[in-house]
Design a protein around this motif. Structure first.
Motif, PDB file in Angstrom:
ATOM      1  N   UNK A  19       7.691 -13.714   3.963  1.00 42.44           N
ATOM      2  CA  UNK A  19       7.078 -13.962   2.154  1.00 42.44           C
ATOM      3  C   UNK A  19       6.266 -12.388   1.986  1.00 42.44           C
ATOM      4  N   UNK A  20       5.519 -13.196   2.694  1.00 43.48           N
ATOM      5  CA  UNK A  20       3.740 -12.226   2.429  1.00 43.48           C
ATOM      6  C   UNK A  20       4.185 -10.420   2.605  1.00 43.48           C
ATOM      7  N   UNK A  21       4.629 -10.288   3.245  1.00 38.57           N
ATOM      8  CA  UNK A  21       5.214  -8.438   4.566  1.00 38.57           C
ATOM      9  C   UNK A  21       6.055  -8.220   2.952  1.00 38.57           C
ATOM     10  N   UNK A  22       6.994  -9.017   2.836  1.00 39.47           N
ATOM     11  CA  UNK A  22       7.954  -8.947   1.193  1.00 39.47           C
ATOM     12  C   UNK A  22       6.847  -7.933   0.005  1.00 39.47           C
ATOM     13  N   UNK A  23       6.099  -9.306  -0.568  1.00 44.14           N
ATOM     14  CA  UNK A  23       5.324  -9.155  -1.321  1.00 44.14           C
ATOM     15  C   UNK A  23       4.610  -7.889  -1.229  1.00 44.14           C
ATOM     16  N   UNK A  24       4.067  -7.660  -0.416  1.00 42.99           N
ATOM     17  CA  UNK A  24       2.517  -5.990   0.239  1.00 42.99           C
ATOM     18  C   UNK A  24       3.830  -4.697  -0.027  1.00 42.99           C
ATOM     19  N   UNK A  25       4.899  -5.223   0.960  1.00 38.87           N
ATOM     20  CA  UNK A  25       5.783  -3.729   0.453  1.00 38.87           C
ATOM     21  C   UNK A  25       6.286  -3.762  -0.504  1.00 38.87           C
ATOM     22  N   UNK A  26       6.135  -4.815  -1.824  1.00 45.58           N
ATOM     23  CA  UNK A  26       6.472  -4.234  -2.976  1.00 45.58           C
ATOM     24  C   UNK A  26       4.869  -3.888  -3.579  1.00 45.58           C
ATOM     25  N   UNK A  27       3.705  -4.509  -3.364  1.00 41.40           N
ATOM     26  CA  UNK A  27       2.902  -3.769  -3.477  1.00 41.40           C
ATOM     27  C   UNK A  27       2.492  -2.170  -3.420  1.00 41.40           C
ATOM     28  N   UNK A  28       3.144  -2.009  -2.110  1.00 45.69           N
ATOM     29  CA  UNK A  28       3.305  -0.717  -2.329  1.00 45.69           C
ATOM     30  C   UNK A  28       4.006   0.754  -2.201  1.00 45.69           C
ATOM     31  N   UNK A  29       4.884  -0.018  -2.747  1.00 47.03           N
ATOM     32  CA  UNK A  29       6.062   1.239  -3.339  1.00 47.03           C
ATOM     33  C   UNK A  29       5.711   1.181  -4.847  1.00 47.03           C
ATOM     34  N   UNK A  30       4.909  -0.263  -5.686  1.00 46.88           N
ATOM     35  CA  UNK A  30       4.225  -0.362  -7.222  1.00 46.88           C
ATOM     36  C   UNK A  30       2.590   0.527  -6.316  1.00 46.88           C
ATOM     37  N   UNK A  31       2.442   0.611  -6.376  1.00 46.30           N
ATOM     38  CA  UNK A  31       0.959   1.865  -5.777  1.00 46.30           C
ATOM     39  C   UNK A  31       2.019   3.324  -5.462  1.00 46.30           C
ATOM     40  N   UNK A  32       2.460   2.980  -4.890  1.00 48.62           N
ATOM     41  CA  UNK A  32       2.911   4.735  -4.909  1.00 48.62           C
ATOM     42  C   UNK A  32       4.015   5.082  -5.941  1.00 48.62           C
ATOM     43  N   UNK A  33       4.559   4.554  -6.549  1.00 49.56           N
ATOM     44  CA  UNK A  33       5.111   5.120  -8.008  1.00 49.56           C
ATOM     45  C   UNK A  33       3.808   4.666  -8.680  1.00 49.56           C
ATOM     46  N   UNK A  34       2.579   4.776  -8.789  1.00 54.43           N
ATOM     47  CA  UNK A  34       1.513   4.875  -9.351  1.00 54.43           C
ATOM     48  C   UNK A  34       0.824   6.584  -9.593  1.00 54.43           C
ATOM     49  N   UNK A  35      -0.049   6.150  -8.228  1.00 50.83           N
ATOM     50  CA  UNK A  35      -0.661   6.973  -6.924  1.00 50.83           C
ATOM     51  C   UNK A  35       0.020   8.854  -7.694  1.00 50.83           C
ATOM     52  N   UNK A  36       1.597   8.498  -7.172  1.00 56.51           N
ATOM     53  CA  UNK A  36       2.438   9.973  -6.759  1.00 56.51           C
ATOM     54  C   UNK A  36       2.048  10.537  -8.596  1.00 56.51           C
ATOM     55  N   UNK A  37       2.570   9.527  -9.621  1.00 60.73           N
ATOM     56  CA  UNK A  37       2.660  10.493 -10.619  1.00 60.73           C
ATOM     57  C   UNK A  37       1.502  10.603 -11.168  1.00 60.73           C
ATOM     58  N   UNK A  38       0.260  10.121 -11.070  1.00 64.86           N
ATOM     59  CA  UNK A  38      -1.491  10.056 -11.199  1.00 64.86           C
ATOM     60  C   UNK A  38      -1.119  11.131 -10.427  1.00 64.86           C
ATOM     61  N   UNK A  39      -1.086  11.949  -9.073  1.00 63.99           N
ATOM     62  CA  UNK A  39      -2.030  13.152  -8.548  1.00 63.99           C
ATOM     63  C   UNK A  39      -1.198  14.166  -8.981  1.00 63.99           C
ATOM     64  N   UNK A  40       0.310  13.784  -8.922  1.00 63.76           N
ATOM     65  CA  UNK A  40       0.805  15.200  -9.547  1.00 63.76           C
ATOM     66  C   UNK A  40       0.482  15.606 -10.983  1.00 63.76           C
TER      67      UNK A  40
END
Length: 224
Positions: A19-40
């Protein structure tokens, strides 16, 4: 052999930690969806400004890119998270990570896109201007699409590194995948959560790796 399996591939511990690993994975996906467009976004701005005819502006951009490519991302992240409050700006861990990645990855994306723009023959801009397009529209509609196509494998490769680099967000206690895996490991005294995080990263990034390989092979075939 059984001791090795119990230490690294214990399914009972995995079931408890999931359960906490899944929460962490979702946080990683969310973070990636924010920082990649910002960087681009930051990279596109830097690349376009680098085409300016003003020498002083180009020198400022060179200094900007050199600084943020030279600073280790971890140091930059800690500086943003711990330093901004002294300037009267309280930011959350997520915001600090977004700012840090915007500064660091924007510089890398900017250099890649600048190289892409320079790879487009100057005649493309001249032809677009002769058709009545303004310099800005010619850059946006004619030059930039070709530049992105020329450096697409490099952009994807850098994006892979950015997603993997989100794991440093653990240093500011942002509960992304690696942070949650280490939390679970500290409770269970077992490496299974770390191995599960590694598998999750592989599943998340393997399709992008295969896409990158296909694009690289296609470029090699085109040049050949």
């Amino acid at each position: 052999m059984q001791d090795f399996l119990d230490a690294f591939f214990n399914f009972e511990i995995l079931a408890e930690a999931w359960p906490i690993l899944l929460d962490g994975l979702l946080q990683t996906v969310l973070l990636s969806c924010v920082v990649v467009p910002l960087g681009l976004f930051g990279g596109v701005i830097l690349a376009l400004l680098s085409t300016s005819r003003r020498r002083w502006l180009r020198m400022v951009l060179i200094a900007w890119v050199d600084v943020f490519r030279s600073l280790p991302p971890l140091v930059l992240l800690v500086f943003v998270y711990a330093g901004l409050p002294f300037a009267g700006l309280e930011v959350s861990a997520f915001t600090a990570v977004a700012i840090g990645f915007f500064l660091n990855t924007g510089a890398y994306y900017g250099e890649i896109l600048r190289a892409g723009i320079e790879s487009v023959p100057a005649g493309q801009m001249e032809a677009a201007r002769s058709l009545g397009l303004s310099r800005a529209r010619a850059m946006r509609l004619v030059v930039l699409p070709q530049a992105v196509r020329n450096v697409l494998p490099d952009l994807i490769s850098n994006t892979l590194e950015v997603v993997k680099l989100t794991s440093i967000a653990a240093v500011v206690a942002l509960p992304e995948l690696l942070f949650q895996a280490r939390q679970a490991q500290s409770v269970t005294y077992n490496a299974t959560p770390i191995m599960a995080a590694a598998v999750a990263y592989f599943i998340l990034l393997w399709p992008v790796v295969r896409l990158l390989s296909r694009l690289e092979n296609r470029q090699i075939a085109r040049r050949g």
